[in-house]
Scaffold this motif. Structure first.
Motif, PDB file in Angstrom:
ATOM      1  N   LYS A   1       0.842  -1.188   0.000  1.00  0.00           N
ATOM      2  CA  LYS A   1       0.000   0.000   0.000  1.00  0.00           C
ATOM      3  C   LYS A   1       0.880   1.242   0.000  1.00  0.00           C
ATOM      4  O   LYS A   1       1.788   1.354   0.819  1.00  0.00           O
ATOM      5  N   ARG A   2       0.606   2.149  -0.901  1.00  0.00           N
ATOM      6  CA  ARG A   2       1.362   3.405  -0.945  1.00  0.00           C
ATOM      7  C   ARG A   2       0.368   4.563  -0.782  1.00  0.00           C
ATOM      8  O   ARG A   2      -0.400   4.869  -1.688  1.00  0.00           O
ATOM      9  N   LYS A   3       0.441   5.169   0.374  1.00  0.00           N
ATOM     10  CA  LYS A   3      -0.573   6.159   0.760  1.00  0.00           C
ATOM     11  C   LYS A   3      -0.373   7.473   0.022  1.00  0.00           C
ATOM     12  O   LYS A   3       0.768   7.904  -0.207  1.00  0.00           O
ATOM     13  N   GLY A   4      -1.471   8.094  -0.326  1.00  0.00           N
ATOM     14  CA  GLY A   4      -1.416   9.409  -0.967  1.00  0.00           C
ATOM     15  C   GLY A   4      -2.406  10.359  -0.321  1.00  0.00           C
ATOM     16  O   GLY A   4      -3.395   9.920   0.266  1.00  0.00           O
ATOM     17  N   HIS A   5      -2.123  11.645  -0.419  1.00  0.00           N
ATOM     18  CA  HIS A   5      -3.022  12.689   0.089  1.00  0.00           C
ATOM     19  C   HIS A   5      -3.488  13.564  -1.068  1.00  0.00           C
ATOM     20  O   HIS A   5      -2.737  13.799  -2.019  1.00  0.00           O
ATOM     21  N   LEU A   6      -4.711  14.066  -0.945  1.00  0.00           N
ATOM     22  CA  LEU A   6      -5.208  15.026  -1.927  1.00  0.00           C
ATOM     23  C   LEU A   6      -6.034  16.098  -1.218  1.00  0.00           C
ATOM     24  O   LEU A   6      -6.598  15.842  -0.150  1.00  0.00           O
ATOM     25  N   VAL A   7      -6.071  17.276  -1.826  1.00  0.00           N
ATOM     26  CA  VAL A   7      -6.915  18.361  -1.329  1.00  0.00           C
ATOM     27  C   VAL A   7      -7.707  18.894  -2.513  1.00  0.00           C
ATOM     28  O   VAL A   7      -7.159  19.049  -3.607  1.00  0.00           O
ATOM     29  N   ILE A   8      -8.981  19.172  -2.313  1.00  0.00           N
ATOM     30  CA  ILE A   8      -9.767  19.768  -3.394  1.00  0.00           C
ATOM     31  C   ILE A   8     -10.283  21.131  -2.959  1.00  0.00           C
ATOM     32  O   ILE A   8     -10.601  21.337  -1.776  1.00  0.00           O
TER      33      ILE A   8
ATOM     34  N   ILE B   1      -5.374  19.128  -5.689  1.00  0.00           N
ATOM     35  CA  ILE B   1      -3.959  19.346  -5.362  1.00  0.00           C
ATOM     36  C   ILE B   1      -3.366  18.091  -4.762  1.00  0.00           C
ATOM     37  O   ILE B   1      -3.827  17.578  -3.743  1.00  0.00           O
ATOM     38  N   GLY B   2      -2.283  17.601  -5.400  1.00  0.00           N
ATOM     39  CA  GLY B   2      -1.524  16.483  -4.857  1.00  0.00           C
ATOM     40  C   GLY B   2      -0.057  16.814  -4.935  1.00  0.00           C
ATOM     41  O   GLY B   2       0.272  17.962  -5.218  1.00  0.00           O
ATOM     42  N   SER B   3       0.906  15.958  -4.763  1.00  0.00           N
ATOM     43  CA  SER B   3       0.670  14.538  -4.472  1.00  0.00           C
ATOM     44  C   SER B   3       1.616  14.111  -3.367  1.00  0.00           C
ATOM     45  O   SER B   3       2.602  14.796  -3.082  1.00  0.00           O
ATOM     46  N   SER B   4       1.322  12.991  -2.754  1.00  0.00           N
ATOM     47  CA  SER B   4       2.216  12.505  -1.709  1.00  0.00           C
ATOM     48  C   SER B   4       2.320  10.998  -1.797  1.00  0.00           C
ATOM     49  O   SER B   4       1.422  10.344  -2.333  1.00  0.00           O
ATOM     50  N   ARG B   5       3.422  10.455  -1.316  1.00  0.00           N
ATOM     51  CA  ARG B   5       3.610   9.014  -1.308  1.00  0.00           C
ATOM     52  C   ARG B   5       4.255   8.601   0.008  1.00  0.00           C
ATOM     53  O   ARG B   5       5.248   9.193   0.427  1.00  0.00           O
TER      54      ARG B   5
ATOM     55  N   PHE C   1       4.771  18.218  -6.672  1.00  0.00           N
ATOM     56  CA  PHE C   1       3.747  19.142  -7.171  1.00  0.00           C
ATOM     57  C   PHE C   1       2.952  18.469  -8.276  1.00  0.00           C
ATOM     58  O   PHE C   1       3.502  18.004  -9.275  1.00  0.00           O
ATOM     59  N   ASN C   2       1.630  18.460  -8.101  1.00  0.00           N
ATOM     60  CA  ASN C   2       0.764  17.845  -9.098  1.00  0.00           C
ATOM     61  C   ASN C   2      -0.626  18.451  -8.899  1.00  0.00           C
ATOM     62  O   ASN C   2      -1.288  18.172  -7.910  1.00  0.00           O
ATOM     63  N   VAL C   3      -1.051  19.315  -9.812  1.00  0.00           N
ATOM     64  CA  VAL C   3      -2.339  20.010  -9.647  1.00  0.00           C
ATOM     65  C   VAL C   3      -3.198  19.795 -10.876  1.00  0.00           C
ATOM     66  O   VAL C   3      -2.725  19.910 -12.005  1.00  0.00           O
ATOM     67  N   GLN C   4      -4.461  19.488 -10.650  1.00  0.00           N
ATOM     68  CA  GLN C   4      -5.359  19.157 -11.738  1.00  0.00           C
ATOM     69  C   GLN C   4      -6.581  20.069 -11.736  1.00  0.00           C
ATOM     70  O   GLN C   4      -7.204  20.262 -10.693  1.00  0.00           O
ATOM     71  N   PRO C   5      -6.941  20.610 -12.913  1.00  0.00           N
ATOM     72  CA  PRO C   5      -8.205  21.346 -13.005  1.00  0.00           C
ATOM     73  C   PRO C   5      -9.329  20.371 -13.301  1.00  0.00           C
ATOM     74  O   PRO C   5      -9.277  19.609 -14.259  1.00  0.00           O
ATOM     75  N   ARG C   6     -10.346  20.357 -12.459  1.00  0.00           N
ATOM     76  CA  ARG C   6     -11.494  19.515 -12.742  1.00  0.00           C
ATOM     77  C   ARG C   6     -12.469  20.283 -13.629  1.00  0.00           C
ATOM     78  O   ARG C   6     -12.457  21.522 -13.632  1.00  0.00           O
ATOM     79  N   ARG C   7     -13.345  19.555 -14.301  1.00  0.00           N
ATOM     80  CA  ARG C   7     -14.331  20.232 -15.148  1.00  0.00           C
ATOM     81  C   ARG C   7     -15.190  21.175 -14.318  1.00  0.00           C
ATOM     82  O   ARG C   7     -15.674  22.196 -14.799  1.00  0.00           O
ATOM     83  N   THR C   8     -15.390  20.842 -13.066  1.00  0.00           N
ATOM     84  CA  THR C   8     -16.204  21.689 -12.187  1.00  0.00           C
ATOM     85  C   THR C   8     -15.540  23.039 -11.922  1.00  0.00           C
ATOM     86  O   THR C   8     -16.182  23.938 -11.391  1.00  0.00           O
ATOM     87  N   GLY C   9     -14.255  23.150 -12.254  1.00  0.00           N
ATOM     88  CA  GLY C   9     -13.534  24.382 -11.917  1.00  0.00           C
ATOM     89  C   GLY C   9     -12.792  24.257 -10.592  1.00  0.00           C
ATOM     90  O   GLY C   9     -12.088  25.161 -10.164  1.00  0.00           O
ATOM     91  N   GLN C  10     -12.986  23.108  -9.919  1.00  0.00           N
ATOM     92  CA  GLN C  10     -12.243  22.883  -8.685  1.00  0.00           C
ATOM     93  C   GLN C  10     -10.807  22.481  -9.016  1.00  0.00           C
ATOM     94  O   GLN C  10     -10.545  21.866 -10.045  1.00  0.00           O
ATOM     95  N   MET C  11      -9.895  22.826  -8.139  1.00  0.00           N
ATOM     96  CA  MET C  11      -8.500  22.426  -8.300  1.00  0.00           C
ATOM     97  C   MET C  11      -8.246  21.242  -7.377  1.00  0.00           C
ATOM     98  O   MET C  11      -8.596  21.279  -6.184  1.00  0.00           O
TER      99      MET C  11
END
Lengths: 422, 375, 82
Positions: free
Chosen positions: B213-220, B263-267, B251-261
């Motif tokens: 298991k490789r844990k990751g965190h995300l923020v929206i 934000i990742g990433s962690s391992r 650093f890894n940031v994604q624009p969602r279609r909703t306009g939300q950002m």
């Protein structure tokens, strides 16, 4: 990002009646007490806008006690995370402030329960407490037609308040049937204070049509509410209005308690005789332990305040009052149980999750709350399920899950600032 | 319950299991899918939904490129809630050394027919005005895209079901046997072949699978449409993904279609708990702010964690499990499960039907793992 | 006596006081819809206590501010049209 740190022996979160009582009593123990609230002035919801010279007797005397106590008021400040045990991260216009505590008393109160019905998302459809709060913040309601609806004793208090500010309250629609209200009234009759409160209310509400066993089936209007459809078992009719103040009793704000690890039972924070939660050193008082009204909140706050300050014998002096007020809490729950018809108000097109505009039709296809959240994003918006959560619990039996930080939306920079350099 | 055994039983309805179910159904196979919780409830529902080609190895490239083109072909059929957005990726170079890596990537991709574009500092700023000053440039990959993965998994299952696939949900598989699978209520689902697509749970059912298991965190965040237009990834992301050390952020940031950002990433390895780690979150968000200073003022509405299924050589396990005649694996996709779900499904079906695949399958075979490890 | 302040709502000047919330200033300007929902519906305040986020507006350039919780201040710039 400005980061500051404060440290207290006893930290109280929430400056409603329970928190005010807890803070005042804790200071009597000679310890350093902090009181945090996300409103600029103490009072919470029920004492919003009240001051030390208020007509409302309880509010005035407690606010005076608070002002003359040595409790430090930190407001407006909002708790959003617990970076580690013994610390809470907060945000305010001055930036992030990390509050350390030896003992924590959670008095985070309650919010209204909202249930969806066609037209409930129209502007000027608000909660009952919601409209009252906005009027207390300065909105002029004079001459406006208002229908007050939903469930719970709050409806009467709201109607009286609005009327006193010049509103034309067209009707009060309480979904509970007369039979249950009468039984509740008799339970009230056994408590002297409540009788005088009831008489006062009766005077304030004279000539306002009060209908039991009555609920809003729909709200109508173009870009704001213009009328509501009211229904009883026997008839249906429309009432024109400028505002609909509609809320279905209260649900406890347990998110912070969950976040810091307190066990919940049936959705409320489990506490022992001294209001201590399942986490040692963390206390909880007021509505999050059970919806029980003002006097119970104060009693629990007093017990928690003294207990947290290490004065258990003093706390015990209020056990009797708490026990007596808890009977009111049980009576409340029974009287205002929600009727089944309220589950059948929505059409497939009715929005249930207002943050993400998720409709009832999509939700009822989902097998569980987790599936609904992932597939539709219901409950995943900025309100973090505070509005739609109680609704889907009533509609589908889905229970809320544990809380994760931030428990209120907060600037990314503030979220990043919460962990101290290790 | 149907009479007779299924041709295939698939354990897990994450995006990989779901894609496999659909691919098998398309070949006329009789398929059952067993799901312990909800569709897409594991890494599928926790991750970023980035469809991306990777160049860190020939094998990784082959599988991601193959899969990405399958997604591109599928895009038109995807329902609206899958939110397929071909926003592209920009790999961001912070210094000359990274810019050299950008040029090497361009070389690598172009010789293999993947269209990319090198951006100098000025072009980078024009493409993404919210990136900080002083970045040297980047590599733009226009064919990359972003989807909302849980709905994609559900879509695959629905398509599979329309072709007769039966979904058992919620049901927990206790044991893979010679006959098929045994559920926790004692029922045996008979099948000629079993596919273990259970992600981080796969080693529980098949001891010896080297999946950690490789844990990751995300923020929206709230909605800020246009704050970034591409998925933005730092070149150091690969170092983070490859590192076997305990914890890293990139650093890894994604624009969602909703306009939300997003934000990742962690391992992190060797962390069992699902709780959000305040220190990891801080490091991850500070890293994001180093590239996108304005991110600090966006309103974060949620943070969460998830677990990737990671293998020692960073390649997934697709194919027969040595020593068991009827057992196949489709697991171990680490951070590329969404992208490679479609390629994985094709490779798996090819192997079930003993067909040649469009790309070499050797690098992903479970049998590539050194001897002595299999049960 | 609460101090009088002057704010702007969508560019138009509104006389308010320090005691009023930005929400009240918006209502005083005659605007009923505070925002558009994700599917484009006009929305107004709901809970009045800072938990529902329906009252989110842009204040001094910062988006998604809960107008029912924020008190007016001199020269506060309030926008519902973003």
């Amino acid at each position: 990002m400005n980061n500051s740190r404060r440290s207290f022996d006893v930290l109280v979160v929430g400056a409603g009646p329970a928190g005010i009582a807890a803070a005042c009593c804790a200071t009597q123990g000679g310890v350093r007490v902090g009181l945090v609230d996300n409103n600029a002035r103490p009072g919470g919801q029920i004492w919003r806008g009240e001051a030390q010279n208020s007509d409302v007797v309880d509010a005035a005397s407690w606010l005076r006690k608070l002002a003359s106590s040595r409790a430090e008021i930190l407001a407006p400040m909002e708790v959003f995370a617990q970076p580690e045990a013994g610390k809470l991260a907060t945000t305010s216009s001055d930036g992030v402030c990390e509050l350390s505590y030896k003992r924590l008393i959670l008095c985070t109160g309650a919010r209204e329960r909202f249930l969806p019905f066609p037209g409930w998302t129209l502007p000027n459809v608000m909660g009952a407490g919601g409209l009252q709060a906005v009027v207390k913040s300065g909105m002029d309601i004079a001459g406006k037609k208002v229908v007050v609806a939903g469930s719970g004793p709050l409806l009467l208090a709201v109607a009286a308040h609005l009327r006193a500010h010049g509103a034309d309250v067209r009707a009060i629609a309480e979904q509970a049937p007369w039979s249950r209200l009468i039984r509740f009234g008799m339970a009230l009759a056994s408590r002297g204070r409540k009788i005088s409160q009831a008489f006062q209310l009766k005077k304030q509400l004279s000539r306002i049509a009060f209908r039991a066993g009555c609920w809003v089936a729909a709200a109508e209007g173009n870009d704001k509410v213009e009328s509501v459809t009211l229904r009883t078992e026997r008839k249906t009719w429309k009432e024109r209005c400028d505002y609909l103040a509609c809320g279905f009793h209260l649900v406890p704000n347990t998110e912070l308690a969950s976040l810091v690890g307190c066990e919940l039972r049936a959705g409320f924070v489990r506490t022992d005789d001294f209001q201590e939660s399942s986490v040692s050193g963390i206390y909880c008082a007021g509505e999050p332990t059970g919806i029980g009204g003002l006097e119970l909140s104060i009693a629990e706050g007093q017990i928690a305040g003294f207990a947290a300050a290490g004065r258990r014998e003093k706390a015990q002096e209020y056990f009797g009052e708490r026990k007596s007020q808890r009977r009111f809490s049980t009576a409340l729950e029974r009287a205002f149980m929600l009727r089944d018809e309220l589950r059948a108000l929505s059409s497939a097109e009715t929005i249930v999750c207002r943050c993400e505009d998720v409709k009832f039709g999509r939700l009822r296809e989902q097998p569980s709350w987790r599936a609904a959240k992932l597939q539709t994003r219901c409950g995943m918006g900025p309100c973090q399920g505070r509005i739609c959560g109680p609704a889907v619990e009533f509609l589908f039996g889905w229970k809320a899950e544990s809380a994760r930080p931030p428990i209120f939306p907060v600037a990314v920079g503030s979220l990043a600032a919460t962990a101290c350099a290790k | 319950m149907r009479a007779g055994a299924y041709d295939v039983v698939i354990i897990g309805s994450g995006i990989v299991g779901a894609a496999c179910a659909w691919a098998c159904a398309n070949e006329g196979l009789r398929v059952a899918v067993i799901e312990a919780d909800i569709i897409g409830g594991g890494a599928t529902g926790a991750g970023m939904g980035h469809l991306v080609v990777m160049d860190d190895s020939e094998a990784q490239f082959a599988l991601t490129r193959y899969s990405r083109s399958l997604w591109q072909q599928l895009a038109r059929e995807l329902p609206d809630d899958v939110e397929y957005e071909s926003c592209g990726t920009i790999w961001v170079a912070a210094d000359e050394e990274e810019m050299e890596a950008v040029r090497q990537k361009k070389e690598f991709y172009e010789t293999r027919g993947v269209h990319v574009e090198v951006l100098d500092a000025k072009a980078l700023r024009m493409a993404e005005p919210n990136l900080r000053e002083g970045l040297v440039g980047g590599l733009r990959v226009p064919g990359d895209a972003v989807i909302y993965a849980p709905c994609a998994a559900r879509f695959f299952i629905e398509r599979a079901q329309s072709r007769g696939v039966e979904l058992y949900l919620p049901r927990v598989v206790m044991e893979i046997t010679a006959e098929g699978v045994r559920l926790n209520d004692g029922t045996v689902i008979a099948a000629h072949r079993v596919v273990n697509a259970a992600g981080t749970w796969s080693p529980m059912l098949t001891p010896g699978i080297e999946v950690k298991k490789r844990k990751g965190h995300l923020v929206i965040t709230e909605r800020y449409a246009g704050f970034v237009k591409h998925q933005l990834v730092e070149l150091g992301y690969l170092k983070s993904a490859h590192s076997m050390t305990t914890e890293s952020v990139a650093f890894n940031v994604q624009p969602r279609r909703t306009g939300q950002m997003l934000i990742g990433s962690s391992r992190q390895f060797d962390v069992e708990g699902k709780e959000v780690d305040a220190n990891i979150l801080r490091r991850m968000l500070e890293r994001a702010a180093e590239f996108l200073p304005g991110v600090n003022r966006l309103s974060a509405i949620r943070s969460w964690t998830g677990f990737r299924a990671a293998t020692p050589d960073k390649l997934p396990l697709i194919g027969p499990w040595p020593g068991r005649e009827n057992l196949f694996l489709a697991t171990g996709h680490e951070g590329l499960g969404i992208t490679t779900s479609l390629g994985t499904a094709k490779l798996l079906v090819d192997q079930l039907l003993r067909r040649t695949s469009e790309i070499p399958t050797g690098p992903y075979l479970p049998s590539r793992v050194p001897e002595g490890v299999h049960a | 006596m609460p101090k009088a302040v002057s704010v702007t709502v969508n560019g138009a000047q509104v006389d308010a006081t320090e005691d009023m919330t930005a929400l009240v200033a918006i209502l005083l300007s005659g605007t009923t819809a505070l925002r558009r929902s994700v599917s484009g519906e006009p929305r107004g305040a709901l809970c009045g206590m800072g938990v529902c986020f329906e009252c989110g507006v842009t204040i001094n350039g910062e988006r998604h501010c809960r107008s029912c919780q924020i008190r007016c201040a001199q020269e506060m710039d309030i926008r519902t049209d973003e």
